[in-house]
Scaffold this motif. Structure first.
Motif, PDB file in Angstrom:
ATOM      1  N   ARG A   1       0.832  -1.195   0.000  1.00 16.87           N
ATOM      2  CA  ARG A   1       0.000   0.000   0.000  1.00 16.87           C
ATOM      3  C   ARG A   1       0.873   1.254   0.000  1.00 16.87           C
ATOM      4  NH1 ARG A   1      -3.646   0.495   4.953  1.00 16.87           N
ATOM      5  NH2 ARG A   1      -2.008   1.878   5.647  1.00 16.87           N
ATOM      6  N   ALA A   2       0.492   2.243  -0.785  1.00 18.33           N
ATOM      7  CA  ALA A   2       1.240   3.500  -0.852  1.00 18.33           C
ATOM      8  C   ALA A   2       1.057   4.279   0.447  1.00 18.33           C
ATOM      9  CB  ALA A   2       0.759   4.329  -2.025  1.00 18.33           C
ATOM     10  N   VAL A   3       2.149   4.797   0.950  1.00 19.66           N
ATOM     11  CA  VAL A   3       2.139   5.551   2.193  1.00 19.66           C
ATOM     12  C   VAL A   3       2.798   6.898   1.955  1.00 19.66           C
ATOM     13  CG1 VAL A   3       2.955   5.575   4.583  1.00 19.66           C
ATOM     14  CG2 VAL A   3       2.298   3.424   3.527  1.00 19.66           C
ATOM     15  N   VAL A   4       2.175   7.952   2.454  1.00 18.61           N
ATOM     16  CA  VAL A   4       2.771   9.284   2.344  1.00 18.61           C
ATOM     17  C   VAL A   4       3.694   9.472   3.538  1.00 18.61           C
ATOM     18  CG1 VAL A   4       2.322  11.751   2.289  1.00 18.61           C
ATOM     19  CG2 VAL A   4       0.764  10.183   1.134  1.00 18.61           C
TER      20      VAL A   4
ATOM     21  N   TYR B   1      16.052  11.022  -6.437  1.00 21.01           N
ATOM     22  CA  TYR B   1      16.399   9.620  -6.710  1.00 21.01           C
ATOM     23  C   TYR B   1      17.063   8.974  -5.495  1.00 21.01           C
ATOM     24  CZ  TYR B   1      18.579   5.540  -8.817  1.00 21.01           C
ATOM     25  OH  TYR B   1      18.982   4.261  -9.098  1.00 21.01           O
ATOM     26  N   LYS B   2      18.010   9.682  -4.879  1.00 28.23           N
ATOM     27  CA  LYS B   2      18.703   9.133  -3.703  1.00 28.23           C
ATOM     28  C   LYS B   2      17.726   8.944  -2.543  1.00 28.23           C
ATOM     29  CE  LYS B   2      22.795   8.747  -5.372  1.00 28.23           C
ATOM     30  NZ  LYS B   2      23.385   7.429  -5.580  1.00 28.23           N
ATOM     31  N   LEU B   3      16.812   9.905  -2.345  1.00 32.90           N
ATOM     32  CA  LEU B   3      15.811   9.770  -1.290  1.00 32.90           C
ATOM     33  C   LEU B   3      14.882   8.596  -1.572  1.00 32.90           C
ATOM     34  CD1 LEU B   3      14.867  13.492  -0.615  1.00 32.90           C
ATOM     35  CD2 LEU B   3      16.006  11.934   0.964  1.00 32.90           C
ATOM     36  N   TRP B   4      14.519   8.406  -2.838  1.00 32.65           N
ATOM     37  CA  TRP B   4      13.651   7.287  -3.212  1.00 32.65           C
ATOM     38  C   TRP B   4      14.343   5.951  -2.938  1.00 32.65           C
ATOM     39  CZ3 TRP B   4       8.762   6.517  -4.003  1.00 32.65           C
ATOM     40  CH2 TRP B   4       8.343   5.322  -4.589  1.00 32.65           C
ATOM     41  N   GLN B   5      15.615   5.860  -3.285  1.00 37.25           N
ATOM     42  CA  GLN B   5      16.366   4.629  -3.011  1.00 37.25           C
ATOM     43  C   GLN B   5      16.398   4.345  -1.511  1.00 37.25           C
ATOM     44  OE1 GLN B   5      20.207   5.369  -4.843  1.00 37.25           O
ATOM     45  NE2 GLN B   5      19.766   3.811  -6.397  1.00 37.25           N
ATOM     46  N   ARG B   6      16.670   5.370  -0.721  1.00 35.89           N
ATOM     47  CA  ARG B   6      16.725   5.193   0.731  1.00 35.89           C
ATOM     48  C   ARG B   6      15.361   4.759   1.270  1.00 35.89           C
ATOM     49  NH1 ARG B   6      18.140  10.264   4.261  1.00 35.89           N
ATOM     50  NH2 ARG B   6      19.912  10.287   2.866  1.00 35.89           N
ATOM     51  N   ASP B   7      14.300   5.374   0.758  1.00 40.88           N
ATOM     52  CA  ASP B   7      12.950   5.039   1.200  1.00 40.88           C
ATOM     53  C   ASP B   7      12.604   3.591   0.838  1.00 40.88           C
ATOM     54  OD1 ASP B   7      10.330   5.926   2.304  1.00 40.88           O
ATOM     55  OD2 ASP B   7       9.642   5.496   0.254  1.00 40.88           O
ATOM     56  N   GLN B   8      12.968   3.165  -0.359  1.00 38.43           N
ATOM     57  CA  GLN B   8      12.691   1.793  -0.787  1.00 38.43           C
ATOM     58  C   GLN B   8      13.486   0.781   0.031  1.00 38.43           C
ATOM     59  OE1 GLN B   8      10.269   0.733  -2.956  1.00 38.43           O
ATOM     60  NE2 GLN B   8       9.708   2.870  -2.655  1.00 38.43           N
ATOM     61  N   ARG B   9      14.740   1.098   0.338  1.00 34.70           N
ATOM     62  CA  ARG B   9      15.540   0.192   1.179  1.00 34.70           C
ATOM     63  C   ARG B   9      14.921   0.069   2.562  1.00 34.70           C
ATOM     64  NH1 ARG B   9      20.118   2.687  -1.207  1.00 34.70           N
ATOM     65  NH2 ARG B   9      20.298   4.037   0.608  1.00 34.70           N
ATOM     66  N   ALA B  10      14.461   1.187   3.110  1.00 38.03           N
ATOM     67  CA  ALA B  10      13.850   1.168   4.443  1.00 38.03           C
ATOM     68  C   ALA B  10      12.555   0.363   4.432  1.00 38.03           C
ATOM     69  CB  ALA B  10      13.587   2.594   4.924  1.00 38.03           C
ATOM     70  N   ARG B  11      11.742   0.520   3.401  1.00 37.51           N
ATOM     71  CA  ARG B  11      10.480  -0.224   3.311  1.00 37.51           C
ATOM     72  C   ARG B  11      10.744  -1.707   3.102  1.00 37.51           C
ATOM     73  NH1 ARG B  11       5.811   1.828  -0.101  1.00 37.51           N
ATOM     74  NH2 ARG B  11       4.742   0.594   1.446  1.00 37.51           N
ATOM     75  N   THR B  12      11.756  -2.041   2.308  1.00 35.88           N
ATOM     76  CA  THR B  12      12.082  -3.431   2.061  1.00 35.88           C
ATOM     77  C   THR B  12      12.562  -4.112   3.337  1.00 35.88           C
ATOM     78  OG1 THR B  12      12.650  -2.945  -0.225  1.00 35.88           O
ATOM     79  CG2 THR B  12      13.474  -5.010   0.671  1.00 35.88           C
ATOM     80  N   SER B  13      13.410  -3.415   4.094  1.00 43.11           N
ATOM     81  CA  SER B  13      13.923  -4.008   5.330  1.00 43.11           C
ATOM     82  C   SER B  13      12.817  -4.118   6.389  1.00 43.11           C
ATOM     83  CB  SER B  13      15.100  -3.202   5.859  1.00 43.11           C
ATOM     84  OG  SER B  13      14.674  -1.921   6.288  1.00 43.11           O
ATOM     85  N   GLN B  14      11.863  -3.214   6.381  1.00 40.43           N
ATOM     86  CA  GLN B  14      10.748  -3.265   7.330  1.00 40.43           C
ATOM     87  C   GLN B  14       9.731  -4.321   6.944  1.00 40.43           C
ATOM     88  OE1 GLN B  14       8.845   0.530   7.449  1.00 40.43           O
ATOM     89  NE2 GLN B  14       9.962   1.196   9.254  1.00 40.43           N
ATOM     90  N   GLY B  15       9.394  -4.349   5.651  1.00 36.22           N
ATOM     91  CA  GLY B  15       8.305  -5.204   5.201  1.00 36.22           C
ATOM     92  C   GLY B  15       8.698  -6.621   4.860  1.00 36.22           C
ATOM     93  N   GLY B  16       9.959  -6.909   4.857  1.00 39.87           N
ATOM     94  CA  GLY B  16      10.390  -8.266   4.568  1.00 39.87           C
ATOM     95  C   GLY B  16      10.300  -8.631   3.098  1.00 39.87           C
ATOM     96  N   GLY B  17      10.779  -7.713   2.228  1.00 39.94           N
ATOM     97  CA  GLY B  17      10.843  -8.055   0.810  1.00 39.94           C
ATOM     98  C   GLY B  17       9.707  -7.503  -0.014  1.00 39.94           C
ATOM     99  N   ALA B  18       9.218  -6.330   0.284  1.00 41.54           N
ATOM    100  CA  ALA B  18       8.139  -5.712  -0.503  1.00 41.54           C
ATOM    101  C   ALA B  18       8.642  -5.428  -1.918  1.00 41.54           C
ATOM    102  CB  ALA B  18       7.675  -4.425   0.153  1.00 41.54           C
ATOM    103  N   SER B  19       7.742  -5.547  -2.877  1.00 41.95           N
ATOM    104  CA  SER B  19       8.140  -5.275  -4.265  1.00 41.95           C
ATOM    105  C   SER B  19       8.326  -3.797  -4.494  1.00 41.95           C
ATOM    106  CB  SER B  19       7.082  -5.832  -5.217  1.00 41.95           C
ATOM    107  OG  SER B  19       5.873  -5.152  -5.007  1.00 41.95           O
ATOM    108  N   LYS B  20       9.124  -3.468  -5.538  1.00 40.21           N
ATOM    109  CA  LYS B  20       9.442  -2.063  -5.824  1.00 40.21           C
ATOM    110  C   LYS B  20       8.398  -1.425  -6.678  1.00 40.21           C
ATOM    111  CE  LYS B  20      14.324  -2.471  -5.249  1.00 40.21           C
ATOM    112  NZ  LYS B  20      15.631  -2.361  -5.769  1.00 40.21           N
TER     113      LYS B  20
END
Length: 87
Positions: A9-12, A68-87
């Motif tokens: 789910r998209a989160v602001v 772009y750098k902020l997006w990468q950081r945000d995606q890494r944080a979501r992936t580590s939190q969610g256990g492998g969420a898709s990009k």
């Protein structure tokens, strides 16, 4: 609700708001022609109208890179939190 739909789910977040501002700022600056539709001040003989737009080429590059750098950081944080969420 399943776990997978919650993770995708998209989160602001504050980072995403900053990303959006970085990407929207150049468009607003260039579409507001009245703010730079003048000759003075000149810079090394180049009217303001031209050098202002060229300056925004470099500013836009920096803002896009930042987003772009902020997006990468945000995606890494979501992936580590969610256990492998898709990009």
């Amino acid at each position: 609700m399943s776990e997978e739909s919650e993770v995708n789910r998209a989160v602001v977040t504050p980072a995403r708001v900053v990303i959006a501002l970085c990407l929207v700022a150049p468009f607003v600056a260039m579409l507001w022609v009245g703010s730079y539709s003048k000759i003075d001040p000149t810079f090394i003989g180049i009217p303001f109208f031209y050098w202002y737009q060229m300056l925004w080429v470099f500013i836009s590059t920096a803002l896009t890179m930042t987003a772009y750098k902020l997006w990468q950081r945000d995606q890494r944080a979501r992936t580590s939190q969610g256990g492998g969420a898709s990009k």
